[in-house]
Design a protein around this motif. Sequence first.
Motif, PDB file in Angstrom:
ATOM      1  N   ARG A  83       0.833  -1.211   0.000  1.00 45.62           N
ATOM      2  CA  ARG A  83       0.000   0.000   0.000  1.00 45.62           C
ATOM      3  C   ARG A  83       0.864   1.256   0.000  1.00 45.62           C
ATOM      4  O   ARG A  83       0.546   2.240  -0.674  1.00 45.62           O
ATOM      5  CB  ARG A  83      -0.914   0.003   1.225  1.00 45.62           C
ATOM      6  CG  ARG A  83      -2.077  -0.958   1.110  1.00 45.62           C
ATOM      7  CD  ARG A  83      -2.935  -0.916   2.354  1.00 45.62           C
ATOM      8  NE  ARG A  83      -4.187  -1.616   2.153  1.00 45.62           N
ATOM      9  CZ  ARG A  83      -5.106  -1.774   3.104  1.00 45.62           C
ATOM     10  NH1 ARG A  83      -4.913  -1.265   4.322  1.00 45.62           N
ATOM     11  NH2 ARG A  83      -6.224  -2.419   2.851  1.00 45.62           N
ATOM     12  N   ALA A  84       1.963   1.233   0.745  1.00 48.75           N
ATOM     13  CA  ALA A  84       2.858   2.393   0.797  1.00 48.75           C
ATOM     14  C   ALA A  84       3.518   2.639  -0.554  1.00 48.75           C
ATOM     15  O   ALA A  84       3.680   3.783  -0.982  1.00 48.75           O
ATOM     16  CB  ALA A  84       3.911   2.186   1.880  1.00 48.75           C
ATOM     17  N   LEU A  85       3.917   1.563  -1.243  1.00 48.72           N
ATOM     18  CA  LEU A  85       4.529   1.704  -2.571  1.00 48.72           C
ATOM     19  C   LEU A  85       3.543   2.298  -3.568  1.00 48.72           C
ATOM     20  O   LEU A  85       3.936   3.076  -4.440  1.00 48.72           O
ATOM     21  CB  LEU A  85       5.036   0.348  -3.062  1.00 48.72           C
ATOM     22  CG  LEU A  85       6.273  -0.206  -2.354  1.00 48.72           C
ATOM     23  CD1 LEU A  85       6.539  -1.637  -2.776  1.00 48.72           C
ATOM     24  CD2 LEU A  85       7.491   0.662  -2.624  1.00 48.72           C
ATOM     25  N   CYS A  86       2.257   1.951  -3.435  1.00 48.75           N
ATOM     26  CA  CYS A  86       1.233   2.537  -4.315  1.00 48.75           C
ATOM     27  C   CYS A  86       1.073   4.025  -4.062  1.00 48.75           C
ATOM     28  O   CYS A  86       0.858   4.792  -4.995  1.00 48.75           O
ATOM     29  CB  CYS A  86      -0.104   1.825  -4.120  1.00 48.75           C
ATOM     30  SG  CYS A  86      -0.162   0.217  -4.875  1.00 48.75           S
ATOM     31  N   GLY A  94      -0.501  -1.535 -10.571  1.00 51.60           N
ATOM     32  CA  GLY A  94      -0.842  -2.626 -11.488  1.00 51.60           C
ATOM     33  C   GLY A  94      -0.177  -3.952 -11.144  1.00 51.60           C
ATOM     34  O   GLY A  94      -0.855  -4.958 -10.901  1.00 51.60           O
ATOM     35  N   PRO A  95       1.165  -3.978 -11.122  1.00 53.43           N
ATOM     36  CA  PRO A  95       1.832  -5.252 -10.802  1.00 53.43           C
ATOM     37  C   PRO A  95       1.540  -5.759  -9.390  1.00 53.43           C
ATOM     38  O   PRO A  95       1.411  -6.965  -9.186  1.00 53.43           O
ATOM     39  CB  PRO A  95       3.330  -4.941 -10.962  1.00 53.43           C
ATOM     40  CG  PRO A  95       3.458  -3.491 -11.195  1.00 53.43           C
ATOM     41  CD  PRO A  95       2.115  -2.945 -11.524  1.00 53.43           C
ATOM     42  N   LEU A  96       1.407  -4.849  -8.411  1.00 50.76           N
ATOM     43  CA  LEU A  96       1.133  -5.280  -7.034  1.00 50.76           C
ATOM     44  C   LEU A  96      -0.274  -5.871  -6.919  1.00 50.76           C
ATOM     45  O   LEU A  96      -0.481  -6.863  -6.225  1.00 50.76           O
ATOM     46  CB  LEU A  96       1.289  -4.108  -6.063  1.00 50.76           C
ATOM     47  CG  LEU A  96       2.718  -3.631  -5.823  1.00 50.76           C
ATOM     48  CD1 LEU A  96       2.724  -2.323  -5.051  1.00 50.76           C
ATOM     49  CD2 LEU A  96       3.529  -4.674  -5.089  1.00 50.76           C
ATOM     50  N   LYS A  98      -1.974  -7.255  -9.408  1.00 49.57           N
ATOM     51  CA  LYS A  98      -1.976  -8.506 -10.162  1.00 49.57           C
ATOM     52  C   LYS A  98      -1.436  -9.657  -9.313  1.00 49.57           C
ATOM     53  O   LYS A  98      -1.907 -10.793  -9.387  1.00 49.57           O
ATOM     54  CB  LYS A  98      -1.133  -8.342 -11.428  1.00 49.57           C
ATOM     55  CG  LYS A  98      -1.144  -9.551 -12.342  1.00 49.57           C
ATOM     56  CD  LYS A  98      -0.468  -9.225 -13.654  1.00 49.57           C
ATOM     57  CE  LYS A  98      -0.497 -10.417 -14.577  1.00 49.57           C
ATOM     58  NZ  LYS A  98       0.761 -11.152 -14.617  1.00 49.57           N
ATOM     59  N   GLU A  99      -0.442  -9.353  -8.489  1.00 51.47           N
ATOM     60  CA  GLU A  99       0.182 -10.367  -7.639  1.00 51.47           C
ATOM     61  C   GLU A  99      -0.649 -10.644  -6.374  1.00 51.47           C
ATOM     62  O   GLU A  99      -0.403 -11.611  -5.663  1.00 51.47           O
ATOM     63  CB  GLU A  99       1.582  -9.880  -7.244  1.00 51.47           C
ATOM     64  CG  GLU A  99       2.635 -10.915  -7.091  1.00 51.47           C
ATOM     65  CD  GLU A  99       2.831 -11.840  -8.276  1.00 51.47           C
ATOM     66  OE1 GLU A  99       2.983 -13.039  -8.026  1.00 51.47           O
ATOM     67  OE2 GLU A  99       2.849 -11.377  -9.424  1.00 51.47           O
ATOM     68  N   GLY A 100      -1.644  -9.774  -6.092  1.00 49.84           N
ATOM     69  CA  GLY A 100      -2.549  -9.984  -4.965  1.00 49.84           C
ATOM     70  C   GLY A 100      -2.078  -9.402  -3.648  1.00 49.84           C
ATOM     71  O   GLY A 100      -2.610  -9.747  -2.595  1.00 49.84           O
ATOM     72  N   PHE A 101      -1.097  -8.505  -3.683  1.00 51.52           N
ATOM     73  CA  PHE A 101      -0.554  -7.948  -2.442  1.00 51.52           C
ATOM     74  C   PHE A 101      -1.436  -6.844  -1.859  1.00 51.52           C
ATOM     75  O   PHE A 101      -1.253  -6.451  -0.713  1.00 51.52           O
ATOM     76  CB  PHE A 101       0.858  -7.397  -2.665  1.00 51.52           C
ATOM     77  CG  PHE A 101       1.857  -8.451  -3.057  1.00 51.52           C
ATOM     78  CD1 PHE A 101       1.732  -9.760  -2.617  1.00 51.52           C
ATOM     79  CD2 PHE A 101       2.928  -8.144  -3.865  1.00 51.52           C
ATOM     80  CE1 PHE A 101       2.649 -10.731  -2.969  1.00 51.52           C
ATOM     81  CE2 PHE A 101       3.857  -9.105  -4.233  1.00 51.52           C
ATOM     82  CZ  PHE A 101       3.720 -10.405  -3.783  1.00 51.52           C
ATOM     83  N   LEU A 102      -2.367  -6.304  -2.641  1.00 48.14           N
ATOM     84  CA  LEU A 102      -3.233  -5.228  -2.160  1.00 48.14           C
ATOM     85  C   LEU A 102      -4.582  -5.751  -1.669  1.00 48.14           C
ATOM     86  O   LEU A 102      -5.408  -4.981  -1.193  1.00 48.14           O
ATOM     87  CB  LEU A 102      -3.460  -4.196  -3.274  1.00 48.14           C
ATOM     88  CG  LEU A 102      -2.204  -3.492  -3.774  1.00 48.14           C
ATOM     89  CD1 LEU A 102      -2.523  -2.621  -4.977  1.00 48.14           C
ATOM     90  CD2 LEU A 102      -1.588  -2.666  -2.669  1.00 48.14           C
ATOM     91  N   THR A 103      -4.817  -7.051  -1.788  1.00 48.97           N
ATOM     92  CA  THR A 103      -6.091  -7.638  -1.399  1.00 48.97           C
ATOM     93  C   THR A 103      -6.021  -8.114   0.044  1.00 48.97           C
ATOM     94  O   THR A 103      -5.108  -8.859   0.412  1.00 48.97           O
ATOM     95  CB  THR A 103      -6.436  -8.824  -2.315  1.00 48.97           C
ATOM     96  OG1 THR A 103      -6.361  -8.394  -3.677  1.00 48.97           O
ATOM     97  CG2 THR A 103      -7.828  -9.357  -2.020  1.00 48.97           C
ATOM     98  N   ARG A 104      -6.974  -7.695   0.849  1.00 52.73           N
ATOM     99  CA  ARG A 104      -7.055  -8.136   2.247  1.00 52.73           C
ATOM    100  C   ARG A 104      -7.545  -9.577   2.261  1.00 52.73           C
ATOM    101  O   ARG A 104      -8.609  -9.882   1.742  1.00 52.73           O
ATOM    102  CB  ARG A 104      -8.015  -7.219   3.004  1.00 52.73           C
ATOM    103  CG  ARG A 104      -8.540  -7.754   4.343  1.00 52.73           C
ATOM    104  CD  ARG A 104      -7.479  -7.719   5.423  1.00 52.73           C
ATOM    105  NE  ARG A 104      -8.048  -7.784   6.756  1.00 52.73           N
ATOM    106  CZ  ARG A 104      -8.110  -8.875   7.505  1.00 52.73           C
ATOM    107  NH1 ARG A 104      -7.663 -10.021   7.048  1.00 52.73           N
ATOM    108  NH2 ARG A 104      -8.616  -8.842   8.720  1.00 52.73           N
ATOM    109  N   ASP A 105      -6.778 -10.478   2.835  1.00 49.94           N
ATOM    110  CA  ASP A 105      -7.159 -11.881   2.930  1.00 49.94           C
ATOM    111  C   ASP A 105      -8.163 -12.026   4.074  1.00 49.94           C
ATOM    112  O   ASP A 105      -7.804 -11.842   5.235  1.00 49.94           O
ATOM    113  CB  ASP A 105      -5.918 -12.741   3.184  1.00 49.94           C
ATOM    114  CG  ASP A 105      -6.176 -14.218   2.968  1.00 49.94           C
ATOM    115  OD1 ASP A 105      -7.361 -14.614   2.979  1.00 49.94           O
ATOM    116  OD2 ASP A 105      -5.209 -14.977   2.797  1.00 49.94           O
TER     117      ASP A 105
END
Length: 128
Positions: A83-86, A94-96, A98-105
């Motif tokens: 989130r900080a990188l965004c 986009g790449p983050l 796509k990789e699923g790092f921004l989605t709350r599990d």
Amino acid sequence: MDTINTIGRRKTSVARLYMQPGKGEFTVNGESLDNYFQDDVLKIIVKQPLVLVQQDGNFDFKVNVDGGGLSGQAEAVRMAIARALCEADIEHRGPLKKEGFLTRDPRMVERKKYGKRKARRSFQFSKR
């Protein structure tokens, strides 16, 4: 650029992160990353977003993480970093994502029910 403040969550862990430009120093609850997350797999999990967008070593991180176990805390820190990188650069989104790092599990531990040994496991049945 000023300090970026984000939050990441996973299971019952909450990670509050402060990111600023620097040499790549990590402080987790007052300790270095290597001291806090001693397992190599957890260190890799934490650094995944930085490696993905090739920003490893460009920012300093101060993280306060609370609750849960070490793996949940590592994934909470990973989400906060993504989130900080965004916020730092919208091009990273986009790449983050796509990789699923921004989605709350959303997966949490299921509560124990009465009459059961665990959440779903019953007591051993004896016919005689």
